[in-house]
Design a protein around this motif. Structure first.
Motif: not given
Ligand code: PMP
Length: 351
Positions: A86-89, A92-93, A115-120
């Motif tokens: 859910l943290t990942q979602q 991502q959202a 965080t880093q996985i989505v490039g944030a």
């Protein structure tokens, strides 16, 4: 041309799970030591007989049950394969590359990774010298680019808490474009009356999302199921980015059956809390620094001696979770497991 994976992945740390060595006492993953009640195992077994069928898409039965029990509109609940999912979602959202996610540090190690996985960009805000999340510093770290601020209450790995007054002041001051995510993975182990109940807060606030899990107090870490209560459009975004059918039939059945015996499961938490007190008192008497913990674990800020302590415990067949240069987190287990840990701690040279 060679196949490549994103070059930036090399710079993202791997998630390090707690170690498991056959025969050792495992106090490294903040699990509960007791297996699920028979009724929960029976529900999982029954669901196993139907695993040729996909699970319910939105975990509909569990969703309806949670909506009723929490007195929250079902549209505001997202169910996921554990609160880490859910943290990942959530990230991502809400986040695009270049956006910022602010969180206390040290805290749950998945925050920077996801965080880093989505490039944030992850913005880490140091804890106070007392190992407590600094809501003033979290607020000061917010910029135009910030989309999410995490508050982990109680904080993993330190066990320390943010009190209601400080959290409410923080929620009042956070700018409108920022969602505060209150991660209450360990809420059921809290006894400090000053700690807020996220469920009440999330009812009153439209800038707050609440994460809860069945992994800890409910003892379903291996099943993978948790939920998030969030503003309706946020929950809808989370459902959009979810991996289809990731909450398995077994997990849904286990969570539903656990809710039927919630009182029994919560009573088990009281035993953990009593042991937490005993372990901490003994460690303090031995001369260790141990911040007061409201989770099912204690934190030993051992600094440079952390990895020596980690290996010393492993030599004594006790596995703890250690962060080099910072400290060791020790899950509260059964009385005899805690005794094994305390024996190791007693034998560790303290200077
Ligand atoms: N939040 C915190 C603070 C945690 O410590 C953990 C697990 N260690 C999680 C979330 C994730 O738990 P799960 O995915 O099992 O629900």
């Amino acid at each position: 041309m060679a196949i490549t994976v994103r070059a930036d992945l090399a710079g993202i740390p791997d998630y390090v799970p707690g170690r498991k060595i056959p025969g050792a006492v495992v106090l490294s993953s903040n699990e509960v030591a007791t297996p699920p009640p028979d009724s929960v195992v029976a529900a999982i077994t029954e669901a196993a007989g139907e695993v040729n069928r996909y699970p319910l898409w939105s975990s509909d039965d569990l969703l309806a049950r949670l909506a009723g029990e929490l007195a929250v509109d079902a549209g505001r609940i997202a169910i996921g394969a554990g609160s880490v999912s859910l943290t990942q979602q959530l990230i991502q959202a809400l986040c695009m590359p270049g956006d910022e996610v602010v969180f206390p540090w040290r805290s749950f190690e998945a925050y920077p990774i996801l965080t880093q996985i989505v490039g944030a960009r992850d913005v880490r805000v140091p804890l106070t010298p007392d190992h407590v999340q600094d809501t003033g510093a979290l607020l000061a770290a917010i910029t135009e680019a910030t989309r999410i601020v995490f508050v982990c209450n109680p904080n993993n790995p330190t066990g320390t808490v943010v009190h209601a007054a400080a959290l409410e002041r923080f929620l009042d001051a956070v700018p409108d474009h920022v969602l505060v995510v209150l991660d209450e993975a360990y809420r059921e182990f809290v006894t400090d009356p000053e700690v807020p109940d996220g469920l009440r807060l999330v009812d009153e606030r439209d800038n707050l999302a609440l994460l809860r899990t069945f992994s800890k107090a409910y003892g379903l870490a291996g099943a993978r199921v948790g939920y998030c209560v969030a503003p309706e459009h946020v929950a809808a975004g989370m459902r959009k980015v979810a991996i289809p059918f990731s909450v398995s039939r077994l997990a849904q059945a286990a969570a539903l059956a656990s809710l039927d015996v919630a009182d029994e499961l919560r009573a088990r938490c009281a035993a953990v809390v009593a042991e937490r007190r005993r372990v901490r008192d003994e460690l303090l008497a031995l001369g260790y620094e141990v911040p007061g913990s409201e989770g099912n674990f204690v934190w030993l800020p051992l600094g440079e001696r952390t990895m020596a302590f980690n290996e010393h415990c492993a030599d004594h067949k006790v596995l703890v979770r250690s962060f080099a240069g910072a400290g060791s987190r020790v899950t509260i287990g059964l009385r005899e497991e805690n005794d094994a840990f305390l024996a190791a701690a007693r034998a560790f040279p303290r200077s």
